[in-house]
Design a protein around this motif. Structure first.
Motif, PDB file in Angstrom:
ATOM      1  N   SER A  65     -12.635  -2.921  -1.463  1.00 20.32           N
ATOM      2  CA  SER A  65     -11.373  -3.478  -0.954  1.00 20.32           C
ATOM      3  C   SER A  65     -10.812  -2.633   0.184  1.00 20.32           C
ATOM      4  O   SER A  65      -9.695  -2.145   0.130  1.00 20.32           O
ATOM      5  CB  SER A  65     -10.339  -3.632  -2.074  1.00 20.32           C
ATOM      6  N   VAL A  74       0.828  -1.209   0.000  1.00 21.37           N
ATOM      7  CA  VAL A  74       0.000   0.000   0.000  1.00 21.37           C
ATOM      8  C   VAL A  74       0.866   1.263   0.000  1.00 21.37           C
ATOM      9  O   VAL A  74       1.874   1.340   0.699  1.00 21.37           O
ATOM     10  CB  VAL A  74      -0.908  -0.011   1.253  1.00 21.37           C
ATOM     11  N   SER A 132      -9.531   5.074  -8.848  1.00 21.50           N
ATOM     12  CA  SER A 132      -8.221   5.667  -9.077  1.00 21.50           C
ATOM     13  C   SER A 132      -8.365   7.150  -9.407  1.00 21.50           C
ATOM     14  O   SER A 132      -9.401   7.588  -9.921  1.00 21.50           O
ATOM     15  CB  SER A 132      -7.494   4.927 -10.196  1.00 21.50           C
ATOM     16  N   SER A 165       0.191  -2.244  -4.783  1.00 26.34           N
ATOM     17  CA  SER A 165      -1.090  -2.376  -4.086  1.00 26.34           C
ATOM     18  C   SER A 165      -1.835  -1.036  -4.122  1.00 26.34           C
ATOM     19  O   SER A 165      -1.564  -0.182  -4.959  1.00 26.34           O
ATOM     20  CB  SER A 165      -0.830  -2.849  -2.666  1.00 26.34           C
ATOM     21  N   GLN A 166      -2.739  -0.877  -3.174  1.00 21.92           N
ATOM     22  CA  GLN A 166      -3.622   0.291  -3.188  1.00 21.92           C
ATOM     23  C   GLN A 166      -2.877   1.605  -2.960  1.00 21.92           C
ATOM     24  O   GLN A 166      -1.826   1.647  -2.349  1.00 21.92           O
ATOM     25  CB  GLN A 166      -4.667   0.132  -2.089  1.00 21.92           C
ATOM     26  N   SER A 167      -3.523   2.681  -3.441  1.00 19.04           N
ATOM     27  CA  SER A 167      -3.078   4.039  -3.142  1.00 19.04           C
ATOM     28  C   SER A 167      -1.643   4.308  -3.571  1.00 19.04           C
ATOM     29  O   SER A 167      -0.909   5.016  -2.881  1.00 19.04           O
ATOM     30  CB  SER A 167      -3.239   4.336  -1.640  1.00 19.04           C
ATOM     31  N   SER A 211      -3.514  -1.532  -7.867  1.00 17.52           N
ATOM     32  CA  SER A 211      -4.880  -1.855  -7.464  1.00 17.52           C
ATOM     33  C   SER A 211      -5.636  -0.576  -7.108  1.00 17.52           C
ATOM     34  O   SER A 211      -5.329   0.494  -7.631  1.00 17.52           O
ATOM     35  CB  SER A 211      -4.883  -2.911  -6.363  1.00 17.52           C
ATOM     36  N   ALA A 212      -6.616  -0.684  -6.238  1.00 19.20           N
ATOM     37  CA  ALA A 212      -7.569   0.415  -6.018  1.00 19.20           C
ATOM     38  C   ALA A 212      -6.884   1.735  -5.638  1.00 19.20           C
ATOM     39  O   ALA A 212      -5.813   1.751  -5.036  1.00 19.20           O
ATOM     40  CB  ALA A 212      -8.549   0.022  -4.918  1.00 19.20           C
ATOM     41  N   ARG A 213      -7.559   2.812  -6.006  1.00 18.93           N
ATOM     42  CA  ARG A 213      -7.190   4.163  -5.554  1.00 18.93           C
ATOM     43  C   ARG A 213      -5.773   4.591  -5.954  1.00 18.93           C
ATOM     44  O   ARG A 213      -5.111   5.336  -5.238  1.00 18.93           O
ATOM     45  CB  ARG A 213      -7.389   4.283  -4.036  1.00 18.93           C
ATOM     46  N   CYS A 214      -5.321   4.127  -7.121  1.00 16.29           N
ATOM     47  CA  CYS A 214      -4.024   4.586  -7.625  1.00 16.29           C
ATOM     48  C   CYS A 214      -4.114   6.097  -7.870  1.00 16.29           C
ATOM     49  O   CYS A 214      -5.063   6.586  -8.479  1.00 16.29           O
ATOM     50  CB  CYS A 214      -3.714   3.842  -8.923  1.00 16.29           C
TER      51      CYS A 214
END
Lengths: 229, 291
Positions: free
Chosen positions: B244, A78, A137, A96-98, A115-118
């Protein structure tokens, strides 16, 4: 080249030694072995040096980076390069995220997927993802450029202020006030520069991308929404 | 915050090491959950018998009271009762009547389930996890945020035979789900939201759903944040909520499938350097079944 083995040296010792580097160490290269998914590796650097981390890293790797080039030969957890100010962070696996959250400057290159929220709340960083990015993202993105060679997940660019987003693949859905925009010559040139900076050759053509950005409808309160409060 | 781990072996030659590998994974997750820990291990079945894992005070005399047909293995505050299938109801009835202070934490042909308050390393050592063998197992380290640090609140939760679930997150509609499930015969022993999720999956599987189908249905019916790792007698599955919210990393090789809240938990696994390491996508069911 100094090599630090994290199976023998603590993360604090490593980060302390990296923090001691400065302008005088221009071009110096360090290698870090056995990161074993530890968090906060190579955070807060402020020196024009090259750090190669061989293996998977945990959360917040290269966070707050200034000037340094940090290469991760593996996956990143993350918040890789979160709040980066300048320099280059290159993840050779997945992130991973962010990834690149709130980053103000520099370039973040991810060879795999993010993954999520790039790029959540990105504030000027450039992010190039060679794979795909997850949902949400560029949420509340404020400045900078996000380039994606693969697909984007749900709600891309939700509540975006500014930031230009270039996606080559499919966008599952756009978030609130994120709209598709015309690709003009200046955008093709800018995109080509970003692809070049990420080491992506001419086999990836700028014409394959579509551009997304802010509809600028959320900047000001709209009186028609008064009843919602 | 909590830490969850899971390990599902494909290569039977690793089975004697299941406990030691799982213990290593669990202990690394201490930073995410130092309050209590628990784990479930799927070991060998004995033909014609079921295993009841029980927890409570004064278990040392329980064997005498239950008679010769019941074999008892004591492990710290828990005991595993190996009971002839035909006598399961009798034994459960006796426990409920004579030993209401004893809780059945898990039941089935293969599952053994242990949980206790304390640092994960203490918990794994008290129960001797490192010496346990099996085909798959799950574990949980708990940092309590909304309820007391008690053994009852520790994971895994088991609400059906050979089923168990560990959960990182919190559910917001567990009260209404509980009200729906209890009249359907799903017994939920604690006030914990995660046990309701376990009960929900038990209910779906009772109705004929596979583990993967039960989790798929859960995407519509469970509201809240979750990363689940679920075990059944022959299955292992992972599901994350659609945004997630909680972390998850998986690794797969020819020899195993492993899950950790963080990659750090997987570092000690054999051949991890060459494993396919990936982040499970939100709202996608990942399930494996033993041949």
């Amino acid at each position: 080249m100094p090599t630090v083995d994290l199976a023998k040296t603590s993360k604090r010792e490593l980060n302390g030694a990296l923090h001691a580097l400065g302008e005088k160490d221009h071009g110096l290269s360090w290698r870090v072995d056995n990161p074993a998914g530890q968090h906060a590796l190579a955070c807060g650097l402020d020196a024009p040096v090259n750090i190669e981390i061989v293996g998977h890293v945990g959360y917040y790797c290269a966070g707050m980076n200034k000037q340094a080039k940090v290469v991760v030969e593996g996956n990143a957890g993350v918040g890789v390069a979160e709040n980066m100010m300048s320099g280059l962070v290159h993840v050779k696996g997945d992130a991973s995220q962010s990834a690149g959250a709130t980053a103000h400057g520099g370039l973040l290159v991810i060879d795999g997927n993010a993954s999520a929220r790039c790029g959540i709340s990105m504030k000027g960083v450039d992010i190039v993802v060679k794979g795909s990015i997850g949902p949400m993202s560029a949420f509340m993105a404020q400045a900078g450029r996000l380039v994606v060679l693969g697909d984007a997940g749900d709600a891309l660019g939700d509540s975006i202020y500014e930031t230009r987003i270039y996606v080559r693949g499919a966008v599952k859905s756009l978030g609130a006030d994120c709209i598709e925009k015309e690709m003009r010559e200046e955008h093709r040139a800018e995109l080509r520069e970003l692809l070049d900076a990420a080491g992506i050759g001419e086999d990836v053509a700028v014409d394959e991308f579509r551009r997304y950005g802010s509809g600028r409808q959320l900047y000001n309160f709209h009186v028609d929404n008064a009843a919602a409060y | 915050m909590c830490g969850i781990v899971g390990l599902f072996l494909k290569d039977s030659s690793l089975e004697p090491q299941l406990g030691s590998l799982l213990a290593g994974m669990l202990e690394v997750m201490t930073d995410r959950g130092p309050d209590s820990a628990g784990f479930a291990v799927y070991g060998a079945a004995e033909p014609g018998r079921v295993k009841l894992t029980v927890r409570g005070p004064d278990l040392d005399t329980i064997g005498d009271a239950l008679g010769h047909d019941v074999k008892v293995t004591w492990r710290d505050t828990h005991a595993v009762l190996s009971v002839p299938e035909a006598q399961e109801e009798t034994v459960r009835g006796w426990l409920a009547r004579e030993r209401p202070d004893v809780v059945v934490t898990g039941a089935g042909r293969r599952i053994e389930l242990y949980k206790e308050v304390g640092l994960p390393a203490q918990v794994t050592s008290r129960f001797g996890l490192r010496a346990m063998a099996g085909t798959h197992g799950v574990g949980h380290t708990r940092m309590a945020t909304e309820s007391a640090v008690t053994t009852d609140g520790a994971h895994p939760f088991s609400t059906g035979e050979d089923q168990c679930l560990v959960h990182n997150g919190s559910l917001s509609n567990h009260h209404s789900l509980r009200r729906m499930l209890e009249p359907q015969g799903i017994h939920i022993a604690t006030e914990n939201d995660s046990e309701v999720a376990a009960g929900y999956l038990t209910w779906k599987m009772k109705g004929g759903a596979t583990l993967a189908q039960a989790l798929e249905a859960g995407l519509d019916d469970l509201d809240g944040f979750f990363t689940f790792v679920v075990g059944t007698e022959d299955g292992f599955a992972v599901l994350r909520d659609p945004i997630s919210c909680k972390p998850a990393v998986m690794a797969e090789t020819d020899r195993y499938v492993a899950f950790g809240s963080e990659y750090r938990a997987l570092v000690g696994l054999p051949g991890i350097e060459a494993a396919k390491v990936f982040e499970p996508e939100p709202a996608v069911v990942y399930a494996w079944v033993r041949d």
